[in-house]
Scaffold this motif. Structure first.
Motif, short mmCIF file in Angstrom:
data_model
loop_
_atom_site.label_atom_id
_atom_site.label_comp_id
_atom_site.label_asym_id
_atom_site.label_seq_id
_atom_site.Cartn_x
_atom_site.Cartn_y
_atom_site.Cartn_z
N VAL A 197 -13.19 -45.85 -28.73
CA VAL A 197 -13.82 -46.94 -27.99
C VAL A 197 -12.75 -47.51 -27.08
O VAL A 197 -11.74 -48.04 -27.54
CB VAL A 197 -14.36 -48.03 -28.94
N VAL A 198 -12.92 -47.37 -25.79
CA VAL A 198 -11.89 -47.74 -24.83
C VAL A 198 -12.21 -49.10 -24.22
O VAL A 198 -13.32 -49.33 -23.73
CB VAL A 198 -11.78 -46.68 -23.71
N THR A 199 -11.23 -49.98 -24.27
CA THR A 199 -11.35 -51.29 -23.62
C THR A 199 -10.11 -51.53 -22.78
O THR A 199 -9.09 -50.85 -22.94
CB THR A 199 -11.49 -52.41 -24.67
N ALA A 200 -10.17 -52.47 -21.90
CA ALA A 200 -9.04 -52.79 -21.02
C ALA A 200 -8.47 -54.16 -21.35
O ALA A 200 -8.19 -54.97 -20.46
CB ALA A 200 -9.48 -52.73 -19.56
N ASP A 201 -8.28 -54.44 -22.61
CA ASP A 201 -7.80 -55.77 -23.01
C ASP A 201 -6.54 -55.69 -23.88
O ASP A 201 -6.23 -56.62 -24.61
CB ASP A 201 -8.90 -56.52 -23.76
N GLY A 202 -5.79 -54.58 -23.80
CA GLY A 202 -4.57 -54.46 -24.59
C GLY A 202 -3.47 -55.38 -24.08
O GLY A 202 -3.39 -55.69 -22.88
N ARG A 203 -2.60 -55.79 -24.98
CA ARG A 203 -1.50 -56.68 -24.62
C ARG A 203 -0.22 -56.17 -25.28
O ARG A 203 -0.24 -55.61 -26.36
CB ARG A 203 -1.77 -58.11 -25.07
N GLY A 204 0.89 -56.42 -24.59
CA GLY A 204 2.20 -56.11 -25.17
C GLY A 204 2.55 -54.65 -25.20
O GLY A 204 3.50 -54.27 -25.90
N VAL A 205 1.80 -53.82 -24.48
CA VAL A 205 2.09 -52.38 -24.45
C VAL A 205 2.55 -52.01 -23.04
O VAL A 205 1.93 -52.43 -22.05
CB VAL A 205 0.85 -51.55 -24.84
N LEU A 225 5.85 -49.63 -11.63
CA LEU A 225 6.89 -50.52 -12.14
C LEU A 225 6.50 -51.98 -11.99
O LEU A 225 6.77 -52.81 -12.87
CB LEU A 225 8.22 -50.26 -11.40
N ARG A 226 5.87 -52.30 -10.87
CA ARG A 226 5.51 -53.71 -10.61
C ARG A 226 4.49 -54.22 -11.62
O ARG A 226 4.47 -55.40 -11.97
CB ARG A 226 4.95 -53.84 -9.19
N ALA A 227 3.65 -53.31 -12.13
CA ALA A 227 2.61 -53.73 -13.09
C ALA A 227 3.18 -53.99 -14.48
O ALA A 227 2.43 -54.41 -15.37
CB ALA A 227 1.53 -52.66 -13.17
N GLN A 228 4.49 -53.75 -14.66
CA GLN A 228 5.10 -53.93 -15.98
C GLN A 228 6.35 -54.82 -15.85
O GLN A 228 7.48 -54.34 -15.97
CB GLN A 228 5.47 -52.57 -16.57
N PRO A 229 6.16 -56.10 -15.61
CA PRO A 229 7.31 -56.99 -15.41
C PRO A 229 8.15 -57.19 -16.66
O PRO A 229 9.33 -57.55 -16.55
CB PRO A 229 6.65 -58.30 -14.95
N GLU A 230 7.57 -56.94 -17.86
CA GLU A 230 8.37 -57.17 -19.07
C GLU A 230 9.61 -56.28 -19.10
O GLU A 230 10.72 -56.78 -19.31
CB GLU A 230 7.52 -56.93 -20.33
N ILE A 277 6.02 -54.25 -26.60
CA ILE A 277 6.93 -55.37 -26.37
C ILE A 277 6.62 -56.46 -27.39
O ILE A 277 5.47 -56.91 -27.50
CB ILE A 277 6.78 -55.95 -24.95
N THR A 278 7.62 -56.87 -28.15
CA THR A 278 7.46 -58.00 -29.09
C THR A 278 8.61 -58.97 -28.86
O THR A 278 9.68 -58.60 -28.34
CB THR A 278 7.45 -57.54 -30.55
N ARG A 279 8.40 -60.19 -29.28
CA ARG A 279 9.42 -61.23 -29.11
C ARG A 279 9.63 -61.95 -30.42
O ARG A 279 8.69 -62.22 -31.16
CB ARG A 279 9.02 -62.21 -28.01
N GLY A 280 10.89 -62.27 -30.68
CA GLY A 280 11.22 -63.00 -31.89
C GLY A 280 12.68 -63.36 -31.90
O GLY A 280 13.53 -62.60 -31.39
N ALA A 281 12.99 -64.52 -32.45
CA ALA A 281 14.38 -65.01 -32.52
C ALA A 281 15.03 -65.01 -31.15
O ALA A 281 16.20 -64.65 -30.99
CB ALA A 281 15.19 -64.17 -33.50
#
Length: 468
Positions: A11-19, A81-86, A432-436
């Motif tokens: 099931v494909v959706t376009a709402d992923g985050r942090g990838v 590259l521009r679509a992935q600022p992280e 991409i994850t964030r912590g500390a």
């Protein structure tokens, strides 16, 4: 009824985050920082009055080089590259990138080359400190002393009207750039964009490219180290060979090994040669069905009259393989003949070694093929100056790939061609994850090259930095 395995339904959706995708390409941007290339490009393309917060032309040029190394073929590919600022930070838009390339005139191009040379000096110092020494070129199963430069030209076909694109000698249409690669490391040292009608054996162009390539070699290696310049028969012009010899007056230990056209006096010398001995293979073993002989003492005096003193001629003959292109002389003799000229003196190796050393020049075809897959195979603009800037950035992208391999990777990945390197390393997806107060790039544990990629980032962080 035999069942077959099927792929799981999705099931494909376009709402992923942090990838993010192309996570491995972050190696290229950080290596550019570690070698001072990012800063050097920024200084080379400083624009007075640029608005605060805008994209600096030097940073834009660097991002274009990274995009080319990552497999991009057009300015619009910066969007990946521009679509992935992280992982990549702020990246310029297409129109901004075009404006940055328009600023690179001949003077700015020279400053970019100076920045590349400065970064190369740092990269080589890092390589010698972390890996012990520069790689060596090889021939007959042993190392060739010093550095080996290979010069060759290639046709790049264009499918639209571009400035200075012309008909070529192969009856195609496009450009005919002349390139120089360092065989030791596979680095793309220099390139000169030329019209398609440019001559194959133009001495002035060969001299220009050689001088640009030598300027890329750090001083400690350029002086006091033997430098062998190899070309095919296109480089066999007396003006170019005398230029190579003349560099010795500037403190460079330069030698040449070039292909030679088989003219009538040389054919006569081959006919009278009797001291043929078995040729060597690339691994140093005797090659069945191939022989070599020195012709220097057999050719008429006027044949070598215009060459630098000490020039030697060495011929090779081999039973032709199916499909080999033969001239009438070869057809009559039943052998395929090739001749080289070198100024390596007697005592610098047997004629077997000198001949197989020259045949290593064929590796430049692989370098060019990979280069065409890394920006050189397609020029994006109708404007010649922009295409010349694109060529320089494509050479920069190739350097970033080779530095990544030599400094950060091990095993087969150090020898992988760009397509494979992208497929296995640069284009890997990660989370991409964030912590500390830290940002983590998490590569999937089951990715076959995850450990190599993580190790590469660790080595990158540990690279010695130049004192500022």
């Amino acid at each position: 009824m035999q069942s077959t395995l099927s792929r799981p339904k999705l099931v494909v959706t376009a709402d992923g985050r942090g990838v993010v995708g192309h996570a491995g390409a972050r190696l290229l941007t950080d290596l550019a920082d570690a070698t001072g290339l990012t800063r050097g490009f920024g200084d080379a393309l400083v624009v007075a009055g640029r608005r605060a917060g805008g994209h600096g032309p030097g940073r834009v040029a660097l991002d274009v080089a990274v995009m080319i190394a990552d497999g991009g073929r057009a300015i619009t590919d910066l969007g990946v590259l521009r679509a992935q600022p992280e992982p990549f930070g702020p990246v310029a838009s297409g129109p901004t990138a075009w404006r940055a390339l328009e600023l690179i005139d001949a003077t700015a191009l020279g400053r970019l080359r100076t920045a590349r040379a400065a970064a190369r000096e740092v990269a080589w110092a890092q390589l010698c400190e972390t890996r012990g020494r520069l790689p060596a070129s090889t021939a007959a199963g042993r190392d060739v002393p010093g550095l080996v430069l290979d010069i060759d030209a290639t046709i790049v076909i264009t499918h639209s009207e571009k400035e200075h694109a012309t008909a070529t000698w192969k009856r195609t249409f496009g450009y005919y750039p002349l390139l120089c690669f360092l065989d030791n490391t596979r680095e793309a040292l220099a390139g000169l964009l030329r019209p398609g009608r440019a001559g194959s054996n133009t001495a002035a162009d060969h001299i220009t490219v050689l001088d640009l390539a030598l300027a890329q070699i750090p001083d400690p290696h350029r002086h006091g180290t033997d430098i062998l310049v190899r070309t095919d028969a296109a480089g066999c012009t007396t003006a170019f060979l005398h230029h190579i010899r003349g560099l010795r007056e500037l403190g460079l230990s330069t030698f040449f090994s070039v292909g030679v056209p088989v003219t009538a006096p040389i054919r006569d010398a081959i006919t009278h040669a009797t001291a043929w001995i078995d040729a060597l293979d690339t691994d140093g073993d005797l090659r069945d069905g191939a022989q070599v002989v020195e012709l220097t003492h057999l050719v008429a005096a006027h044949v070598l009259a215009g060459y630098p003193a000490g020039t030697r001629l060495i011929a090779r003959r081999e039973r032709p393989h199916p499909g080999a292109q033969l001239d009438l002389f070869d057809t009559v003799e039943g052998w395929r003949h090739q001749v080289i000229a070198t100024d390596t003196p007697v005592g610098g190796g047997s004629i077997q070694y000198l001949e197989v050393r020259h045949r290593g020049h064929a590796r430049v075809e692989d370098r060019i093929r990979c280069g065409k897959n890394t920006g050189i195979g397609r020029f994006p603009s109708r404007v010649f100056a922009i295409n010349a800037a694109w060529l320089e950035l494509a050479l920069t992208g190739q350097d970033l790939l080779t530095w990544t391999q030599h400094l950060l990777l091990d095993g087969e990945l150090t020898r992988a061609e760009p397509r494979r390197l992208r497929y296995q390393v640069l284009h890997v997806a990660a989370r991409i994850t964030r912590g500390a107060r830290r940002t983590h790039l998490r590569i999937h544990a089951t990715w076959p090259w995850a450990a190599e990629l993580a190790t590469a980032f660790q080595r990158l962080a540990a690279l010695p930095r130049p004192a500022t």
